[in-house]
Design a protein around this motif. Sequence first.
Motif, PDB file in Angstrom:
ATOM      1  N   LEU A   1      -1.863  -1.186  -3.898  1.00  0.00           N
ATOM      2  CA  LEU A   1      -2.818  -0.082  -3.863  1.00  0.00           C
ATOM      3  C   LEU A   1      -1.990   1.161  -4.153  1.00  0.00           C
ATOM      4  N   PRO A   2      -2.136   1.734  -5.361  1.00  0.00           N
ATOM      5  CA  PRO A   2      -1.195   2.764  -5.822  1.00  0.00           C
ATOM      6  C   PRO A   2      -1.508   4.159  -5.283  1.00  0.00           C
ATOM      7  N   SER A   3      -0.563   5.057  -5.513  1.00  0.00           N
ATOM      8  CA  SER A   3      -0.692   6.434  -5.047  1.00  0.00           C
ATOM      9  C   SER A   3      -0.140   7.382  -6.108  1.00  0.00           C
TER      10      SER A   3
ATOM     11  N   ILE B   1       0.858  -1.182   0.000  1.00  0.00           N
ATOM     12  CA  ILE B   1       0.000   0.000   0.000  1.00  0.00           C
ATOM     13  C   ILE B   1       0.893   1.229   0.000  1.00  0.00           C
ATOM     14  N   ASP B   2       0.764   2.047  -1.038  1.00  0.00           N
ATOM     15  CA  ASP B   2       1.590   3.246  -1.179  1.00  0.00           C
ATOM     16  C   ASP B   2       0.826   4.433  -0.587  1.00  0.00           C
ATOM     17  N   THR B   3       1.219   4.885   0.599  1.00  0.00           N
ATOM     18  CA  THR B   3       0.531   6.031   1.214  1.00  0.00           C
ATOM     19  C   THR B   3       1.373   7.310   1.135  1.00  0.00           C
ATOM     20  N   ASP B   4       2.325   7.325   0.243  1.00  0.00           N
ATOM     21  CA  ASP B   4       3.165   8.510   0.045  1.00  0.00           C
ATOM     22  C   ASP B   4       2.716   9.228  -1.230  1.00  0.00           C
ATOM     23  N   PRO B   5       2.317  10.504  -1.143  1.00  0.00           N
ATOM     24  CA  PRO B   5       1.866  11.224  -2.337  1.00  0.00           C
ATOM     25  C   PRO B   5       2.908  11.279  -3.467  1.00  0.00           C
ATOM     26  N   GLN B   6       4.172  11.056  -3.140  1.00  0.00           N
ATOM     27  CA  GLN B   6       5.184  11.033  -4.203  1.00  0.00           C
ATOM     28  C   GLN B   6       4.989   9.839  -5.140  1.00  0.00           C
ATOM     29  N   GLY B   7       4.346   8.789  -4.628  1.00  0.00           N
ATOM     30  CA  GLY B   7       4.022   7.632  -5.467  1.00  0.00           C
ATOM     31  C   GLY B   7       5.229   6.866  -5.977  1.00  0.00           C
ATOM     32  N   ASN B   8       6.351   6.939  -5.270  1.00  0.00           N
ATOM     33  CA  ASN B   8       7.566   6.278  -5.760  1.00  0.00           C
ATOM     34  C   ASN B   8       7.488   4.759  -5.692  1.00  0.00           C
ATOM     35  N   THR B   9       6.766   4.227  -4.710  1.00  0.00           N
ATOM     36  CA  THR B   9       6.598   2.772  -4.657  1.00  0.00           C
ATOM     37  C   THR B   9       5.776   2.312  -5.856  1.00  0.00           C
ATOM     38  N   THR B  10       4.768   3.100  -6.202  1.00  0.00           N
ATOM     39  CA  THR B  10       3.914   2.780  -7.356  1.00  0.00           C
ATOM     40  C   THR B  10       4.740   2.739  -8.641  1.00  0.00           C
ATOM     41  N   SER B  11       5.512   3.787  -8.899  1.00  0.00           N
ATOM     42  CA  SER B  11       6.307   3.825 -10.134  1.00  0.00           C
ATOM     43  C   SER B  11       7.465   2.834 -10.086  1.00  0.00           C
TER      44      SER B  11
ATOM     45  N   GLU C   1      -7.000   5.715 -12.732  1.00  0.00           N
ATOM     46  CA  GLU C   1      -8.366   6.154 -12.444  1.00  0.00           C
ATOM     47  C   GLU C   1      -8.631   6.126 -10.937  1.00  0.00           C
ATOM     48  N   ASN C   2      -8.185   5.038 -10.293  1.00  0.00           N
ATOM     49  CA  ASN C   2      -8.414   4.889  -8.863  1.00  0.00           C
ATOM     50  C   ASN C   2      -7.103   4.657  -8.122  1.00  0.00           C
ATOM     51  N   THR C   3      -6.902   5.430  -7.055  1.00  0.00           N
ATOM     52  CA  THR C   3      -5.706   5.278  -6.226  1.00  0.00           C
ATOM     53  C   THR C   3      -6.151   5.231  -4.758  1.00  0.00           C
ATOM     54  N   ILE C   4      -5.181   5.196  -3.876  1.00  0.00           N
ATOM     55  CA  ILE C   4      -5.492   5.183  -2.440  1.00  0.00           C
ATOM     56  C   ILE C   4      -6.237   6.462  -2.027  1.00  0.00           C
ATOM     57  N   TYR C   5      -6.047   7.538  -2.792  1.00  0.00           N
ATOM     58  CA  TYR C   5      -6.753   8.796  -2.524  1.00  0.00           C
ATOM     59  C   TYR C   5      -8.265   8.608  -2.678  1.00  0.00           C
ATOM     60  N   GLU C   6      -8.679   8.029  -3.805  1.00  0.00           N
ATOM     61  CA  GLU C   6     -10.115   7.778  -4.025  1.00  0.00           C
ATOM     62  C   GLU C   6     -10.662   6.787  -2.994  1.00  0.00           C
ATOM     63  N   LEU C   7      -9.807   5.822  -2.606  1.00  0.00           N
ATOM     64  CA  LEU C   7     -10.214   4.823  -1.610  1.00  0.00           C
ATOM     65  C   LEU C   7     -10.481   5.489  -0.252  1.00  0.00           C
ATOM     66  N   ILE C   8      -9.560   6.356   0.171  1.00  0.00           N
ATOM     67  CA  ILE C   8      -9.696   7.031   1.469  1.00  0.00           C
ATOM     68  C   ILE C   8     -10.929   7.943   1.498  1.00  0.00           C
ATOM     69  N   LEU C   9     -11.244   8.545   0.352  1.00  0.00           N
ATOM     70  CA  LEU C   9     -12.404   9.436   0.289  1.00  0.00           C
ATOM     71  C   LEU C   9     -13.707   8.680   0.060  1.00  0.00           C
TER      72      LEU C   9
ATOM     73  N   CYS D   1       4.998   4.400   4.196  1.00  0.00           N
ATOM     74  CA  CYS D   1       4.497   5.647   4.788  1.00  0.00           C
ATOM     75  C   CYS D   1       5.229   6.867   4.229  1.00  0.00           C
ATOM     76  N   PRO D   2       4.559   8.031   4.230  1.00  0.00           N
ATOM     77  CA  PRO D   2       5.253   9.256   3.811  1.00  0.00           C
ATOM     78  C   PRO D   2       6.287   9.669   4.855  1.00  0.00           C
ATOM     79  N   PRO D   3       7.251  10.522   4.470  1.00  0.00           N
ATOM     80  CA  PRO D   3       8.308  10.930   5.418  1.00  0.00           C
ATOM     81  C   PRO D   3       7.851  12.047   6.344  1.00  0.00           C
ATOM     82  N   SER D   4       6.708  11.852   6.983  1.00  0.00           N
ATOM     83  CA  SER D   4       6.207  12.826   7.957  1.00  0.00           C
ATOM     84  C   SER D   4       5.192  12.116   8.833  1.00  0.00           C
ATOM     85  N   LEU D   5       4.947  12.682  10.000  1.00  0.00           N
ATOM     86  CA  LEU D   5       3.992  12.057  10.921  1.00  0.00           C
ATOM     87  C   LEU D   5       2.642  12.757  10.764  1.00  0.00           C
TER      88      LEU D   5
END
Length: 254
Positions: free
Chosen positions: A85-87, A37-47, A57-65, A126-130
Amino acid sequence: MGRIIAIANQKGGVGKTTTAINLSASLAALGKKVLVIDTDPQGNTTSGFGVDKNNLENTIYELILGECSVQDCMIKNVVEGVSILPSNVNLAAAEIELIGVDRKDFILKNEIDYIRDSFDFILIDCPPSLNTLTINAMTAANTVLVPIQCEYYALEGLSQLIHTINLIKERLNPDLDIDGVVFTMYDSRTNLSTQVVENVKSHLNQHVYETMIPRNIRLAEAPSYGQPINLYDPKSAGAESYMALAKEVIDRKL
């Protein structure tokens, strides 16, 4: 029931994404069914798995919303045995969109619960922030794996991360534990790497994985080819290290 591991450190550039990609691919190579699960907006795990993050079309953003289901969002078998689950950059807006949302820290957990039994391991990058995304990841997880770069400031911020983990354990997820620390970018030729390892071991009362991930040019090249290291260069030191780490993770009894 799948074991859920959040890969977290609020310092950037410590090897979180590299670990998410290569540990998951190594676990799959050892016969495990894995979801990343890629929860970093940079999406580097996805790429890093060769997915075009900008045309999804669908990413973790659409899932969370709540705009799509887990199945709508999931890309299956990006490499054999690994689904994702991409980001992408849209996820950066999630923090604002979730202001005032009831039980927002449990959104990811509730979604993962539907599919948890389908996987042996679920790794969350996870993203590099809390922030809210990291809290969601830790609320959903059983354990937190902490990559630490072998550099002078390795311990900086680590006490804050452990404090955050303890807060989440206290208030949101009583089952959360620290899985352990894994050293990245280790260079056996330098005294600094050895000193950092000894320093962290003496200051941290945490499990430290024996496998250390070396500085390795092939590891750095692999993402630009959209492949994990065990496919890009299976004989490299990086590939062998992540395979050894995967075996340790499988054998770890918490």
